[in-house]
Every structure is written in C-alpha cells, then in structure tokens.
Design an enzyme around this catalytic site. Sequence first.
Site, PDB file in Angstrom:
ATOM      1  CB  CYS A  30      -3.176   9.750  -3.807  1.00  0.00           C
ATOM      2  SG  CYS A  30      -4.413   9.550  -2.508  1.00  0.00           S
ATOM      3  CE  LYS A  45      -3.722   2.569   2.152  1.00  0.00           C
ATOM      4  NZ  LYS A  45      -4.180   3.100   0.863  1.00  0.00           N
TER       5      LYS A  45
HETATM    6  C1  DHB Z   1      -5.451   6.158  -1.631  1.00  0.00           C
HETATM    7  C2  DHB Z   1      -6.167   6.158  -2.800  1.00  0.00           C
HETATM    8  C3  DHB Z   1      -5.497   6.140  -4.009  1.00  0.00           C
HETATM    9  O1  DHB Z   1      -6.156   6.117  -5.190  1.00  0.00           O
HETATM   10  C4  DHB Z   1      -4.130   6.133  -4.022  1.00  0.00           C
HETATM   11  O2  DHB Z   1      -3.482   6.147  -5.204  1.00  0.00           O
HETATM   12  C5  DHB Z   1      -3.404   6.123  -2.861  1.00  0.00           C
HETATM   13  C6  DHB Z   1      -4.084   6.136  -1.655  1.00  0.00           C
HETATM   14  C7  DHB Z   1      -6.131   6.227  -0.331  1.00  0.00           C
HETATM   15  O3  DHB Z   1      -7.176   6.893  -0.231  1.00  0.00           O
HETATM   16  O4  DHB Z   1      -5.611   5.680   0.662  1.00  0.00           O
END
Ligand code: DHB
Length: 314
Positions: free
Chosen positions: A129, A45
């Site tokens: 993001c 993540k």
């Molecule tokens: C999150 C969402 C995304 O699309 C991303 O690229 C990175 C993080 C999030 O909300 O955690």
Amino acid sequence: MVDLSVKLAKVHLPNPLINASGIYGSDIPDIIKTAEAKTGAVLYKTTTIEERNGNKVPRYWQDELFALNSIGLPNKGYKYLIQITPEVKQKTTKPMITSLLGFSFEEYITLCKAYNDSAVDIIEVNFSCPNIEGKPQAAYNFEYLPKLMKACREAAPDKPLFAKLPAYLDPSQRKMVAKMLIDSKFQGVTLINSLGESLLVNAKTEKTYIRPNNGLAGLTGKAIKPVALGNVWGFYNLLKDSGIQIMGVGGIECGLDVFEFILCGADAVQIGTAYIRQGTAVFEKMENELIQIMNEKGYTSLNDFRGKLKIWGD
Ligand code: DHB
C-alpha cells in the site's frame, strides 16, 4: 462451448474476473453487490487491525487515462470482516478472498493467524500500500520481505496465500522476489498494486488534485496497463515451473485486456478503476467480450492460451 472456469489454489472460480481490492468489499451489502455481478470471486477491501477512517479528502481523482488514489485504508477492522464472512457465505456461493495489511511484523502475523481460522477461501497479503505516510511498502524492503513472507506462511498454514506486490522496474528485483515467493511457499502473487508516489497536476488551479501526502498518491487506470503486463509476463517466466499462480491487475477495462493478461500468464485478473467507472455491469461486459475473442480464435478454455505470448521474430 467456452469454459472460463479457473482454479486458484484449490478454489474453483466460475470465471477469472475478480474485483480489485481497495474499492468495494467493506461490508455485507458491498460484498453481495459484487458477488451478484458476473465475478468469479469477491475480494475484500484491505483490512487492518484497527478500524480506520482513511486519509483526508480529496483523496481520489480520475479522468479517462488515469486515476489517482490516496484513500488511506479506511476499513472496519479485520474482526468485523471475519465476523460477517459466515453470513456472506450463506448468501452466495462465490469464493471470498480477504486482503490484509499490517503496520508491523507482529500485526501481519496476528492478521494471518486470525484469517487462517476464518471462513475466507484465500488470503491476499498486501505488502504494497503506497498511501500511508511514514509507512514504507514492505515489498520494497528486500531484507524484511522474505522474513515477513515466511512468517505469514507459518501463521496461515491452512489457507492459500497470495502476495499483493507493487511494480518492480528492474529484473534483478523480480528475480529476488520470485525466489522469496517460492521459498516461503506462497500459492500466488497479485501484480500490480497502484504505482506509488505518482503526481497529477492541475495547471489551471496550480494545485495537486488530492490532499494527502503532499499530493503524491497511487496511480491506477488505463495508463498503467503496460507496466502491469510487464510485471505479469516477467514474473510468469520466473514462476511457471513453481506452480505459483498470478492474478493480474492494472488498467483492465475490457475483454481484450483480460485476454492479454492471461496470454501473459495470469490465472485470473482483478478489475478496480474500471469497476468504479462502469459499475457492476463491467464484469458481464468483459466476460462476453472475452468469450467472443476466444470463439474467434477457436479457444475453448483459458489454458489454451495462458502464458503463450509469442515473441516477435520467433
Ligand atoms: C489503499 C491503496 C492501496 O493501493 C492499497 O494496496 C491498499 C489501500 C488505500 O489508499 O486505501
């Protein structure tokens, strides 16, 4: 015998199925769970400099067609992921791909430098993001983005870099970004991130489904597949002579979807929303379905059909 193996930069993957960033991949149990599934590699993540709790809940909602997320980058911070990667690598031989996002130019550089000197195999630099209020996506700033890409490249000379990009809905944008990727010598691109600023309305309660950012959030799931395929095919045609590889992501739910993305030029694919819905079994199911399609068509490797989409009438 069908061979599903693929090389991303010089990294060998047993198959092209990778978990998309943003769902699992935040600590050792999470990473090992995905490594033990029928994945070709594991993607962390997205990590930031500081540890974060993310946005207020409710921050995720889904139905058959859509998923809406505004998670807000909860993660333990990049130092934690760098620290656990050697231990992870003792437990699995699967390649590890990290994902990073900086809230400033300097933060991107710090993160790239640190991961360059770490045990990860590939770095996915997240320029897209959509969920941090007051922090526009770097990927939509065409003055900032090329400088940032070049600086990331200089900060991480030893690792393959993939740029995680949003959907571009005009070919002129795609052309500019393809040139930036070539000029900054990225090895690859991941297309597409969730469609930012989307909204789903609950007519019954007359409320938004999620709380952060006025209810606006990133759209994923089956509904975004045509946009993702369009971006993969569009970028493939601009990048195919450069050697820059593509990871396709967006609405992939079955082996047939994987086949379509590879036909449009993807080297590998990422599975996000379907992983949440179907659990770790999704990777084995997709692999079996892909093998069956390839057997039916007489293909023995992914190269037999990668990028070979035919245009109606040709
Ligand atoms: C999150 C969402 C995304 O699309 C991303 O690229 C990175 C993080 C999030 O909300 O955690």
